[in-house]
Write an enzyme that holds these catalytic residues in place. Sequence first.
Site, PDB file in Angstrom:
ATOM      1  N   HIS A   1      -7.527  -5.824   0.555  1.00 10.72           N
ATOM      2  CA  HIS A   1      -6.306  -5.073   0.861  1.00 10.72           C
ATOM      3  C   HIS A   1      -5.621  -5.561   2.149  1.00 10.72           C
ATOM      4  O   HIS A   1      -4.630  -4.992   2.575  1.00 10.72           O
ATOM      5  CB  HIS A   1      -6.700  -3.591   1.030  1.00 10.72           C
ATOM      6  CG  HIS A   1      -5.591  -2.604   0.834  1.00 10.72           C
ATOM      7  ND1 HIS A   1      -5.039  -2.317  -0.394  1.00 10.72           N
ATOM      8  CD2 HIS A   1      -4.911  -1.820   1.710  1.00 10.72           C
ATOM      9  CE1 HIS A   1      -4.092  -1.395  -0.275  1.00 10.72           C
ATOM     10  NE2 HIS A   1      -3.988  -1.083   1.005  1.00 10.72           N
TER      11      HIS A   1
ATOM     12  N   SER B   1       0.839  -1.196   0.000  1.00 13.57           N
ATOM     13  CA  SER B   1       0.000   0.000   0.000  1.00 13.57           C
ATOM     14  C   SER B   1       0.882   1.257   0.000  1.00 13.57           C
ATOM     15  O   SER B   1       1.686   1.428  -0.911  1.00 13.57           O
ATOM     16  CB  SER B   1      -0.952  -0.061   1.201  1.00 13.57           C
ATOM     17  OG  SER B   1      -2.000   0.871   1.049  1.00 13.57           O
TER      18      SER B   1
ATOM     19  N   ASP C   1     -10.168  -5.262  -3.973  1.00 13.09           N
ATOM     20  CA  ASP C   1      -9.639  -4.284  -3.015  1.00 13.09           C
ATOM     21  C   ASP C   1     -10.441  -2.979  -3.139  1.00 13.09           C
ATOM     22  O   ASP C   1     -10.440  -2.341  -4.196  1.00 13.09           O
ATOM     23  CB  ASP C   1      -8.164  -4.064  -3.368  1.00 13.09           C
ATOM     24  CG  ASP C   1      -7.450  -3.081  -2.459  1.00 13.09           C
ATOM     25  OD1 ASP C   1      -8.103  -2.248  -1.805  1.00 13.09           O
ATOM     26  OD2 ASP C   1      -6.204  -3.166  -2.428  1.00 13.09           O
TER      27      ASP C   1
END
Lengths: 296, 296
Positions: free
Chosen positions: A273, A162, A239
């Site tokens: 995620h 991320s 996600d």
Amino acid sequence: MNNAYNYNLSANTQLTQKSVNRCFNGEQHYYTHQSAATKTPMTFSIYLPDEALAGQLCPAILYLSGLTCDADNVTHKAHFQQRCSELGMIFIAPDTSPRSSEENTVPNDERYFVGQGASYYVDATCTPWSEHFNMQSYMVDELYDLLRSEFTISSIGIMGHSMGGHGALLLGFKFPSKFVSVSALSPVCAASESAWGQAAYTEYFGDDKAQWAQADAAQMIESVGQQYTSILVDQGAADNFLAEGQLQTPKLQQACEKAKQPLTLRYQAGHDHSYYFIQTVINDHIEHHWRMANLN
Amino acid sequence: MNNAYNYNLSANTQLTQKSVNRCFNGEQHYYTHQSAATKTPMTFSIYLPDEALAGQLCPAILYLSGLTCDADNVTHKAHFQQRCSELGMIFIAPDTSPRSSEENTVPNDERYFVGQGASYYVDATCTPWSEHFNMQSYMVDELYDLLRSEFTISSIGIMGHSMGGHGALLLGFKFPSKFVSVSALSPVCAASESAWGQAAYTEYFGDDKAQWAQADAAQMIESVGQQYTSILVDQGAADNFLAEGQLQTPKLQQACEKAKQPLTLRYQAGHDHSYYFIQTVINDHIEHHWRMANLN
């Protein structure tokens, strides 16, 4: 603490060992040290396979975590230890930003995507951030040199998740002489085009778009061209941050095409995620870094 | 939530789904339900490989966690999902006790080894515990039946860690018709001879040593004799609770010898009591339960 190998730090070490736990055929260590770059104490975890504990040179992965995380999340939840034990790889997980402590008050922001836990691995130039938020220098100079002086590291690959995936792509292409391999999990691919990144960079760099460009992974890749044999990126197809536009994954694909940088980009059906996704694909990333280390 | 399979609970289900995350080739689910045995809401996690999501019968492991834990610790830190995905096994992680909630005030104790987070998986008979602390009935009757009615489970093996390892050994030998396999990680082997267990059983059973005997794993094994082809136990050799006498591992060995119960007991050099140890050996336990399920 059960340090079977009584691993010896250097005589003048800056590191304080906080914990040791045996895990597979190696040990999970935690250290703290006073950082010159961030002017705060910093904590990192390092997994040392038995080969490293016995003094042999091993390839290492520097793992940059995502928003809100510290060194614990990936160390507890990503399950990198087994494959690193099997291959003889070192795995280092630093914190995601400087933090306030007894000695220091570090600036923060109530938004989870700005400030403590959200450094973006850049050197901020605007007050109040520039005093402590120098995580680019921390990663590629201070911690990098400290790791190489205290542990038997043959080479370092960089990866992240991320916000940390953005950091890995950015620093990997901005400082290619430092790293032998790059990969990312669910990365923010172009911070300057993500609402998260825009909010953070407005704080850290103000309106100076030249600085934004120097801190944008996709723009960096496009400007420096191919640096690695290949890079590996995994992205959960379900996600929610992908759908929201925070990750800007197509920008990475376009940048790599323009840079002629070979990119393996995999959209994984049904995955989100979370660390449940990270643990699903992390072995492939460890193996990617292992192969790249052995090319050198 | 990314429930690729839209798993269907029964029409009159008592379960409320709290979360779904894809993980390897399967999904990690969390559920809550109102328990009749504990008179509280209870939470458990369940990993469902794609075979189970598609309605095929799969063998299951019921995992009992240790002191202070809830369903999260093992679900986040033990890394059972990969091997369960590869083999097609279901993995269920309940909480370690009833807990206070908006509707209920459940008794507790300031000692971490008594009360909430420390049920020992027995049915308490003394006040104030007997009202809610009926975790034996919860595990072997209520949750057991609920799991078999809501999920496509072919058979159930039982395993656990520390206090939960005691629970797995105790319930596995007290109710052998319910379980096809038993294993334990760093188990308390004889609660009535451990300072932790003595403190808890004094609260739950008072001075009635007949009840203590019915809640002591080593005594139960010795009294009922061989029930399983083999059982698997892993113990960290550097576990401080072993040195302190909380685990009483030799009592398990003696009980199995007297019961002619084949026992594979492995002391793992350098390993402690933590989830770093659990993740190191859990694949061997999953494979043990898989083999035993396929014998039946």
